[in-house]
Scaffold this active site. Sequence first.
Site, PDB file in Angstrom:
ATOM      1  CG  ASP A  33       7.978   3.661   8.997  1.00  0.00           C
ATOM      2  OD1 ASP A  33       8.480   5.665   9.744  1.00  0.00           O
ATOM      3  OD2 ASP A  33       7.251   3.735   7.896  1.00  0.00           O
ATOM      4  CB  ILE A  34      12.081   8.011  10.615  1.00  0.00           C
ATOM      5  CG1 ILE A  34      11.773   8.510   8.973  1.00  0.00           C
ATOM      6  CG2 ILE A  34      14.066   7.766   9.867  1.00  0.00           C
ATOM      7  CD1 ILE A  34      12.380   9.698   8.851  1.00  0.00           C
ATOM      8  CD  GLN A  96       1.378   4.826  -2.113  1.00  0.00           C
ATOM      9  OE1 GLN A  96       0.668   4.611  -2.805  1.00  0.00           O
ATOM     10  NE2 GLN A  96       2.926   4.739  -3.003  1.00  0.00           N
ATOM     11  CG  HIS A 102       6.182   2.020   0.874  1.00  0.00           C
ATOM     12  ND1 HIS A 102       5.706   2.668   0.610  1.00  0.00           N
ATOM     13  CD2 HIS A 102       5.010   2.085   2.404  1.00  0.00           C
ATOM     14  CE1 HIS A 102       5.099   3.335   1.196  1.00  0.00           C
ATOM     15  NE2 HIS A 102       4.619   2.939   2.443  1.00  0.00           N
ATOM     16  CG  HIS A 104       4.021  -0.332   6.374  1.00  0.00           C
ATOM     17  ND1 HIS A 104       4.602   1.159   6.998  1.00  0.00           N
ATOM     18  CD2 HIS A 104       3.521   0.650   5.528  1.00  0.00           C
ATOM     19  CE1 HIS A 104       4.047   2.260   6.645  1.00  0.00           C
ATOM     20  NE2 HIS A 104       3.263   1.515   5.084  1.00  0.00           N
TER      21      HIS A 104
END
Length: 139
Positions: A33-34, A96, A102, A104
């Site tokens: 994750d960025i 979301q 997705h 996490h």
Amino acid sequence: MNRDPDCIFCKIVAGEVPSFKLFEDDATLAFMDINPANEGHALVIPKEHATDLYAVSDAVLARTAATAKKVAGALARTLAPDGLNLVQCNGPAAAQSVMHFHVHVLPRVKDDRLAMNWGLKLGDIDAIGRLAERIRVWI
Ligand code: 5GP
Ligand code: ZN
């Protein structure tokens, strides 16, 4: 394979947007994750576009869970976190922000006080890339 041309995660799957990949197979992709909520924060997605838990097929959900387990194990070996959460959000009230299903994979540090709906803050991209290399060794 089902794809949404405007979806950022579909673009990552297609290689049109760069990512620090951790693992991929025919059905799933895992990447960093960025905007990491904690060090090592990773995402696992189905390659096929499905907006949320309601839309994803049982078969693809199972494949995504298997990849999340693999990534969790690699994160545990890399960072030895105090704990680890799998978090999955459906709808704006559940925070979301990307409408492609997705999971996490979120390493936890004791008393890190991470709230359920954490804010997005861009991480140190070079550090995330270096960490991805260390995690990949364990996958
Ligand atoms: P959500 O808030 O929908 O549960 O989580 C979406 C996640 O996707 C966020 O944690 C956000 O940081 C991450 N994200 C959004 N855009 C990108 C991107 O372009 N690359 C990567 N690696 N992560 C992204
Ligand atoms: Zn998508």
